[in-house]
Every structure is written in C-alpha cells, then in structure tokens.
Design an enzyme around this catalytic site. Sequence first.
Site, PDB file in Angstrom:
ATOM      1  N   ALA A   1       0.795  -1.231   0.000  1.00 36.19           N
ATOM      2  CA  ALA A   1       0.000   0.000   0.000  1.00 36.19           C
ATOM      3  C   ALA A   1       0.836   1.295   0.000  1.00 36.19           C
ATOM      4  CB  ALA A   1      -0.977  -0.039   1.176  1.00 36.19           C
TER       5      ALA A   1
ATOM      6  N   ARG B   1      -5.322  -0.290  -8.586  1.00 35.89           N
ATOM      7  CA  ARG B   1      -5.576  -1.200  -7.469  1.00 35.89           C
ATOM      8  C   ARG B   1      -6.511  -0.490  -6.483  1.00 35.89           C
ATOM      9  NH1 ARG B   1      -1.041  -4.804  -5.176  1.00 35.89           N
ATOM     10  NH2 ARG B   1      -2.874  -6.117  -4.911  1.00 35.89           N
TER      11      ARG B   1
ATOM     12  N   ASP C   1      -4.006  -2.287   4.209  1.00 37.67           N
ATOM     13  CA  ASP C   1      -4.208  -1.552   2.949  1.00 37.67           C
ATOM     14  C   ASP C   1      -5.191  -0.408   3.129  1.00 37.67           C
ATOM     15  OD1 ASP C   1      -3.103  -4.233   1.981  1.00 37.67           O
ATOM     16  OD2 ASP C   1      -2.961  -2.880   0.261  1.00 37.67           O
TER      17      ASP C   1
ATOM     18  N   ASN D   1      -6.684  -6.018   4.588  1.00 35.57           N
ATOM     19  CA  ASN D   1      -5.294  -6.429   4.342  1.00 35.57           C
ATOM     20  C   ASN D   1      -5.325  -7.704   3.502  1.00 35.57           C
ATOM     21  OD1 ASN D   1      -2.427  -5.962   4.755  1.00 35.57           O
ATOM     22  ND2 ASN D   1      -2.431  -7.797   6.001  1.00 35.57           N
TER      23      ASN D   1
HETATM   24  O1  MRU Z   1      -1.290  -7.327  -2.946  1.00 37.35           O
HETATM   25  P1  MRU Z   1      -0.187  -6.657  -2.183  1.00 37.35           P
HETATM   26  O2  MRU Z   1       1.084  -7.435  -2.185  1.00 37.35           O
HETATM   27  O3  MRU Z   1      -0.019  -5.221  -2.611  1.00 37.35           O
HETATM   28  O4  MRU Z   1      -0.725  -6.633  -0.686  1.00 37.35           O
HETATM   29  C1  MRU Z   1       0.096  -6.075   0.307  1.00 37.35           C
HETATM   30  C2  MRU Z   1      -0.475  -6.166   1.667  1.00 37.35           C
HETATM   31  O5  MRU Z   1      -1.544  -6.692   1.880  1.00 37.35           O
HETATM   32  C3  MRU Z   1       0.291  -5.472   2.752  1.00 37.35           C
HETATM   33  O6  MRU Z   1       0.095  -6.111   3.984  1.00 37.35           O
HETATM   34  C4  MRU Z   1      -0.187  -4.013   2.879  1.00 37.35           C
HETATM   35  O7  MRU Z   1      -0.181  -3.393   1.641  1.00 37.35           O
HETATM   36  C5  MRU Z   1       0.634  -3.236   3.832  1.00 37.35           C
HETATM   37  S1  MRU Z   1       2.255  -2.948   3.235  1.00 37.35           S
HETATM   38  C6  MRU Z   1       3.079  -1.969   4.326  1.00 37.35           C
END
Ligand code: MRU
Length: 354
Positions: free
Chosen positions: A49, A90, A238, A248
């Site tokens: 995120a 996203r 997220d 998340n």
């Molecule tokens: O699909 P992703 O890899 O972007 O998902 C990431 C996550 O779910 C993380 O836990 C979240 O973005 C926090 S990152 C500091």
Amino acid sequence: MKDISPIEWKNGVLKVLDQTLLPKEKKYIICKTYRDVEKVIKEMKLRGAPLIGIVAAFAIAMELKNSNFSNYTSLYNKVQHISDVLLKTRPTAVNLKWALNRIMTVMERNKERRINSLKELLISEANKIYRDDYESNKAIGFFGAELIRDNDRILTHCNAGALATSGYGTAIGVIRAAFERKKKITVFVDETRPYLQGARLTAWELSELGIPHYLITDNMAGYFMYKGMIDVVIVGADRITANGDVANKIGTYTLAVLAYTHKVPFYVAAPASTIDFSLKKGDDIPIEERDEKEVKMIAGKEITTKKTKALHPAFDITPAKYISAIITDHGIIRAPFDINLEKVFLNKENNINL
Ligand code: MRU
C-alpha cells in the site's frame, strides 16, 4: 542494518525493483512515463500500500519533469488525468488516493505561481511523500518495538516490509526495530498464496536482515497457535476505516479470528496514510478481485484442471473487535478505535499511546 530499496528516483526516471522475480533475480524496470508506472502496479511488479502511493506521486513528477505546459489549466488537466488512470490500478489500498490527493491539494493551493515554480513544487512534494513514509515507518518501529518481548515468536502475513514501503517497513518495521533493540525473536512467515509475498519477499527481507525465521504454509497457522507456539501476530494494512476495521491481504481475517480464539495479541501496523476517515466501516472498502489464473498457478505452473474455476479476492476485512492494537506513526491505538483514531489523527493529539 542495510535497507532494501524497492525504487530509485533520479532525474525524472523511476527504477523499480521487479518483485515478481524475487528472490531469485534482482532486476530493475525503468519507468519513464505514467503509463509505465500504471503497468508495473497492475502487473504487481511493485506492490504494498505505501509504495503504490509513493510511485503514483512519482508518476506525476516524471510527467511534469519531462513535459511543458503553457498554463495552469493544461497542467491541472494532465495531473487530473494521470490521477484518474492510476486510481483504477488497485482499488483497495487507500494510500494511492491519499498520495494523489496530497499532490492535487498542493497544486490547487499554489495555482497563482509561475508554471515552472509550480512544477518544481509538485516534484518536491512527491519526494517529500517518499521521505515522510520512511520517517513514518521508523516511528511505527519505535512505538511497536515496545510491544515485543524477548523470545517472542511472531507470526506475519504477506509482506509489509521494505519492499512494500519506502524501504523500512510497517509490520516488518516493528519486527526489525525489536531486533535492532537486541530482542531475541523468531518470525513465522505465512507463505501467502497465491502471490507468495511471504515466501518470496518477507522471507528474503528477513534473511537479508539476519532475523531468525521459519516459512510456513498459510494453513499451518492454526496448528502453531493451538500448540502455543505463536506469541504475537503482526500484519500491515491496505486501508483502515474510521471504526478501526482493517483491509489487508486475503488470509488476514483468518489469522485474526485464530489469534482471538487462542488469546494471542493481534497487531496491525500502519501509517496515517492508510486510515480512511471517509469510510465508516470495513464493508465499505472496495475489495480488489484478481484473475483466477493467479490462483490456478504456482510460480507459473498450472496446478489444477482447465475446467476448474477459481476465485481470487486479493484482500479481506478484519473487524476491529479482533484487533488488540493498531501501531501507527503517532503511537499505539487501542479500542475504542472509532474514538481513539479520531482523537489522534483528526484532533491531532499527537504521540499518545492510548
Ligand atoms: O497485494 P499486495 O502485495 O499489494 O498486498 C500487500 C499487503 O496486503 C500489505 O500487507 C499491505 O499493503 C501493507 S504494506 C506496508
């Protein structure tokens, strides 16, 4: 301890470490336009995120650096267009919207400036978003390390480390900060199907940092909690809504319910940019649905029949009642989250550990 840099920004060009190739290969992709950035986000070459928000700001900066604008309206329209394109990449991580709003606000507040000076201001704001994220991560680590005891066995999911941020991490930032304070810890890393962010990225980061860890498959978490082998769970986020519900990586909710049942503290680590006060509760968060192909394959190999259909929600919602505390860059927030999040982030009662 050395930092891992998921991006490099220099002279209007963004170098992006291709996370789909890690840990086997360390290759950078060169992004020169916002369309290049749109592609790397969509294809998950870069994810997490806070990092998505940072690169969105750099996508605008690179366009400003490399083009000429005759007046404010043409510059405004371009920034708005890039923002619209990137917001569609996203939908769950709010940091993207947060970073783009920050750029838009600076632009609108400075419309009287000469075009070149406005361009410079917006480019420096993108750099500031990047630097601020690093400071936020360090603050999260500072507050969160207090919650980790010597000999704790910590379970984490997905990757909320350097690779998901400006280079330190949120959930992994807490783990790292505890380790830097010489606490003896062991991390249990969920592999995190289908993208394997745990197996490929978190395990790699922990190896690089020299932090003891075990890789486990996602379906082993319950077994280890039942056996009393997990002392604490820490994940990233997220999006966090006003009442403290958390979106998340898919699988987070399962861990939270398990932790609640086994009386294991469940912590969420996230910066202010992840909190969305415009949404009241988790059910209001848009959940990204990704291609079924990603579930039907592991590391590029098909694992099921052609006729089998698969489902692929990329995130889930963890209701606030399962969360022991949210570790933020402003301190540790506990229930009632609706009241305490507002107190700290809207009324700016800074650095209070509620
Ligand atoms: O699909 P992703 O890899 O972007 O998902 C990431 C996550 O779910 C993380 O836990 C979240 O973005 C926090 S990152 C500091």
